[in-house]
Design a protein around this motif. Structure first.
Motif, PDB file in Angstrom:
ATOM      1  N   HIS A  11      36.958  49.331  28.305  1.00  0.00           N
ATOM      2  CA  HIS A  11      36.960  49.097  26.862  1.00  0.00           C
ATOM      3  C   HIS A  11      37.568  50.322  26.194  1.00  0.00           C
ATOM      4  O   HIS A  11      36.900  51.341  26.021  1.00  0.00           O
ATOM      5  CB  HIS A  11      35.534  48.856  26.358  1.00  0.00           C
ATOM      6  N   ALA A  12      38.849  50.230  25.849  1.00  0.00           N
ATOM      7  CA  ALA A  12      39.587  51.370  25.301  1.00  0.00           C
ATOM      8  C   ALA A  12      38.989  51.867  23.986  1.00  0.00           C
ATOM      9  O   ALA A  12      38.956  53.076  23.740  1.00  0.00           O
ATOM     10  CB  ALA A  12      41.059  51.000  25.106  1.00  0.00           C
ATOM     11  N   GLU A  13      38.491  50.943  23.153  1.00  0.00           N
ATOM     12  CA  GLU A  13      37.966  51.334  21.844  1.00  0.00           C
ATOM     13  C   GLU A  13      36.764  52.263  21.947  1.00  0.00           C
ATOM     14  O   GLU A  13      36.554  53.125  21.111  1.00  0.00           O
ATOM     15  CB  GLU A  13      37.640  50.102  20.992  1.00  0.00           C
ATOM     16  N   SER A  14      35.964  52.109  22.998  1.00  0.00           N
ATOM     17  CA  SER A  14      34.784  52.969  23.190  1.00  0.00           C
ATOM     18  C   SER A  14      34.943  53.896  24.390  1.00  0.00           C
ATOM     19  O   SER A  14      34.052  54.700  24.659  1.00  0.00           O
ATOM     20  CB  SER A  14      33.528  52.109  23.384  1.00  0.00           C
ATOM     21  N   GLU A  15      36.048  53.748  25.107  1.00  0.00           N
ATOM     22  CA  GLU A  15      36.321  54.519  26.325  1.00  0.00           C
ATOM     23  C   GLU A  15      35.188  54.384  27.340  1.00  0.00           C
ATOM     24  O   GLU A  15      34.786  55.344  27.980  1.00  0.00           O
ATOM     25  CB  GLU A  15      36.599  55.991  25.997  1.00  0.00           C
ATOM     26  N   GLN A  16      34.682  53.154  27.477  1.00  0.00           N
ATOM     27  CA  GLN A  16      33.600  52.881  28.411  1.00  0.00           C
ATOM     28  C   GLN A  16      34.030  51.820  29.419  1.00  0.00           C
ATOM     29  O   GLN A  16      34.920  51.021  29.161  1.00  0.00           O
ATOM     30  CB  GLN A  16      32.359  52.378  27.666  1.00  0.00           C
ATOM     31  N   TYR A  17      33.338  51.840  30.556  1.00  0.00           N
ATOM     32  CA  TYR A  17      33.583  50.866  31.617  1.00  0.00           C
ATOM     33  C   TYR A  17      32.364  49.982  31.795  1.00  0.00           C
ATOM     34  O   TYR A  17      31.238  50.460  31.796  1.00  0.00           O
ATOM     35  CB  TYR A  17      33.889  51.577  32.938  1.00  0.00           C
ATOM     36  N   GLU A  18      32.630  48.702  31.998  1.00  0.00           N
ATOM     37  CA  GLU A  18      31.574  47.706  32.122  1.00  0.00           C
ATOM     38  C   GLU A  18      31.662  46.991  33.462  1.00  0.00           C
ATOM     39  O   GLU A  18      32.744  46.613  33.906  1.00  0.00           O
ATOM     40  CB  GLU A  18      31.742  46.684  30.998  1.00  0.00           C
ATOM     41  N   LEU A  19      30.519  46.776  34.089  1.00  0.00           N
ATOM     42  CA  LEU A  19      30.434  45.845  35.211  1.00  0.00           C
ATOM     43  C   LEU A  19      30.239  44.486  34.563  1.00  0.00           C
ATOM     44  O   LEU A  19      29.271  44.262  33.844  1.00  0.00           O
ATOM     45  CB  LEU A  19      29.244  46.174  36.111  1.00  0.00           C
ATOM     46  N   ALA A  20      31.188  43.579  34.805  1.00  0.00           N
ATOM     47  CA  ALA A  20      31.154  42.278  34.141  1.00  0.00           C
ATOM     48  C   ALA A  20      31.595  41.182  35.098  1.00  0.00           C
ATOM     49  O   ALA A  20      32.152  41.447  36.156  1.00  0.00           O
ATOM     50  CB  ALA A  20      32.075  42.300  32.917  1.00  0.00           C
ATOM     51  N   LYS A  21      31.340  39.968  34.690  1.00  0.00           N
ATOM     52  CA  LYS A  21      31.831  38.789  35.391  1.00  0.00           C
ATOM     53  C   LYS A  21      31.473  38.789  36.877  1.00  0.00           C
ATOM     54  O   LYS A  21      32.286  38.512  37.736  1.00  0.00           O
ATOM     55  CB  LYS A  21      33.342  38.622  35.194  1.00  0.00           C
ATOM     56  N   MET A  22      30.206  39.114  37.154  1.00  0.00           N
ATOM     57  CA  MET A  22      29.731  39.054  38.539  1.00  0.00           C
ATOM     58  C   MET A  22      29.246  37.642  38.825  1.00  0.00           C
ATOM     59  O   MET A  22      28.442  37.087  38.077  1.00  0.00           O
ATOM     60  CB  MET A  22      28.603  40.050  38.798  1.00  0.00           C
ATOM     61  N   ALA A  23      29.751  37.084  39.901  1.00  0.00           N
ATOM     62  CA  ALA A  23      29.368  35.729  40.281  1.00  0.00           C
ATOM     63  C   ALA A  23      29.439  35.592  41.793  1.00  0.00           C
ATOM     64  O   ALA A  23      30.325  36.148  42.433  1.00  0.00           O
ATOM     65  CB  ALA A  23      30.320  34.718  39.635  1.00  0.00           C
ATOM     66  N   VAL A  24      28.486  34.850  42.343  1.00  0.00           N
ATOM     67  CA  VAL A  24      28.490  34.521  43.767  1.00  0.00           C
ATOM     68  C   VAL A  24      28.287  33.019  43.871  1.00  0.00           C
ATOM     69  O   VAL A  24      27.437  32.444  43.181  1.00  0.00           O
ATOM     70  CB  VAL A  24      27.380  35.288  44.532  1.00  0.00           C
ATOM     71  N   SER A  25      29.065  32.393  44.716  1.00  0.00           N
ATOM     72  CA  SER A  25      28.965  30.954  44.929  1.00  0.00           C
ATOM     73  C   SER A  25      27.515  30.578  45.233  1.00  0.00           C
ATOM     74  O   SER A  25      26.850  31.265  46.012  1.00  0.00           O
ATOM     75  CB  SER A  25      29.866  30.559  46.098  1.00  0.00           C
ATOM     76  N   PRO A  26      27.004  29.503  44.639  1.00  0.00           N
ATOM     77  CA  PRO A  26      25.620  29.097  44.898  1.00  0.00           C
ATOM     78  C   PRO A  26      25.305  28.956  46.393  1.00  0.00           C
ATOM     79  O   PRO A  26      24.196  29.264  46.822  1.00  0.00           O
ATOM     80  CB  PRO A  26      25.503  27.757  44.179  1.00  0.00           C
ATOM     81  N   THR A  27      26.258  28.535  47.199  1.00  0.00           N
ATOM     82  CA  THR A  27      26.016  28.370  48.634  1.00  0.00           C
ATOM     83  C   THR A  27      25.935  29.700  49.370  1.00  0.00           C
ATOM     84  O   THR A  27      25.500  29.737  50.519  1.00  0.00           O
ATOM     85  CB  THR A  27      27.119  27.507  49.277  1.00  0.00           C
ATOM     86  N   ALA A  28      26.347  30.802  48.729  1.00  0.00           N
ATOM     87  CA  ALA A  28      26.341  32.112  49.372  1.00  0.00           C
ATOM     88  C   ALA A  28      25.312  33.058  48.761  1.00  0.00           C
ATOM     89  O   ALA A  28      25.202  34.209  49.187  1.00  0.00           O
ATOM     90  CB  ALA A  28      27.737  32.732  49.294  1.00  0.00           C
ATOM     91  N   GLN A  29      24.554  32.587  47.788  1.00  0.00           N
ATOM     92  CA  GLN A  29      23.574  33.457  47.137  1.00  0.00           C
ATOM     93  C   GLN A  29      22.412  33.781  48.063  1.00  0.00           C
ATOM     94  O   GLN A  29      22.115  33.030  48.985  1.00  0.00           O
ATOM     95  CB  GLN A  29      23.085  32.806  45.842  1.00  0.00           C
ATOM     96  N   GLY A  30      21.782  34.929  47.819  1.00  0.00           N
ATOM     97  CA  GLY A  30      20.632  35.349  48.601  1.00  0.00           C
ATOM     98  C   GLY A  30      20.994  35.998  49.919  1.00  0.00           C
ATOM     99  O   GLY A  30      20.128  36.209  50.770  1.00  0.00           O
ATOM    100  N   GLN A  31      22.260  36.359  50.101  1.00  0.00           N
ATOM    101  CA  GLN A  31      22.713  36.947  51.363  1.00  0.00           C
ATOM    102  C   GLN A  31      23.242  38.374  51.201  1.00  0.00           C
ATOM    103  O   GLN A  31      23.915  38.884  52.089  1.00  0.00           O
ATOM    104  CB  GLN A  31      23.798  36.052  51.969  1.00  0.00           C
ATOM    105  N   GLY A  32      22.976  38.988  50.054  1.00  0.00           N
ATOM    106  CA  GLY A  32      23.395  40.372  49.845  1.00  0.00           C
ATOM    107  C   GLY A  32      24.837  40.543  49.385  1.00  0.00           C
ATOM    108  O   GLY A  32      25.338  41.663  49.318  1.00  0.00           O
ATOM    109  N   ILE A  33      25.488  39.468  49.053  1.00  0.00           N
ATOM    110  CA  ILE A  33      26.892  39.541  48.658  1.00  0.00           C
ATOM    111  C   ILE A  33      27.042  40.194  47.290  1.00  0.00           C
ATOM    112  O   ILE A  33      27.938  41.014  47.074  1.00  0.00           O
ATOM    113  CB  ILE A  33      27.539  38.145  48.712  1.00  0.00           C
TER     114      ILE A  33
END
Length: 155
Positions: free
Chosen positions: A72-94
């Motif tokens: 985010h250039a306006e605040s000069e900050q970095y964001e962890l965003a848009k994290m997604a794991v396929s429902p069939t692969a969830q719960g496996q540490g991905i």
């Protein structure tokens, strides 16, 4: 499965997976907002070309998870965003593997702090963010109406 998963950075052939994985979880629990349409509409120009990165969890040549480091250039900050794991692969540490890859990358780049926005309704995600080292911050103004939790991590 998570032993057979590799983490890689942005490749255009995984663009559609980035979009569909994120649309999937957002539409399952909430609704897409203007910020979502902007990032998902053109991840190359909105994330990669602005100094961010996108990480993918790959299994059998298929993207089964992703997350983005958004600058985010306006605040000069970095964001962890848009994290997604396929429902069939969830719960496996991905999710953890993806988050750790992003945090390690940020450290290597000399980034001093990361933030994220979340919703306490998604309890597994909140546990993951805590495990990665993010901590709740009370004073914030969310970019998404669905978010009721703001977390930061000093690197």
């Amino acid at each position: 499965m998570s032993d057979q998963v590799t983490i890689t950075t942005w490749h255009p052939e995984y663009r559609d997976s980035f979009i569909s994985l994120n649309r999937g979880w957002i539409e399952r629990y909430f609704r897409l907002e203007a910020c979502d349409y902007k990032l998902l509409g053109n991840p190359e120009s909105e994330i990669i070309e602005k100094g961010g990165e996108i990480f993918f969890a790959i299994s059998e040549n298929k993207a089964i998870g992703c997350c983005a480091l958004v600058y985010h250039a306006e605040s000069e900050q970095y964001e962890l965003a848009k994290m997604a794991v396929s429902p069939t692969a969830q719960g496996q540490g991905i999710g953890y593997k993806l988050g750790k890859a992003l945090v390690d990358y940020a450290r290597e780049k000399g980034i001093g702090k990361l933030f994220l926005e979340a919703n306490t309704k998604l309890e597994a995600s909140v546990r993951l963010y805590n495990k990665l080292g993010f901590r709740k911050v009370d004073d914030y103004h969310p970019a998404y109406s669905r978010c009721n939790l703001y977390m930061e991590m000093k690197l």
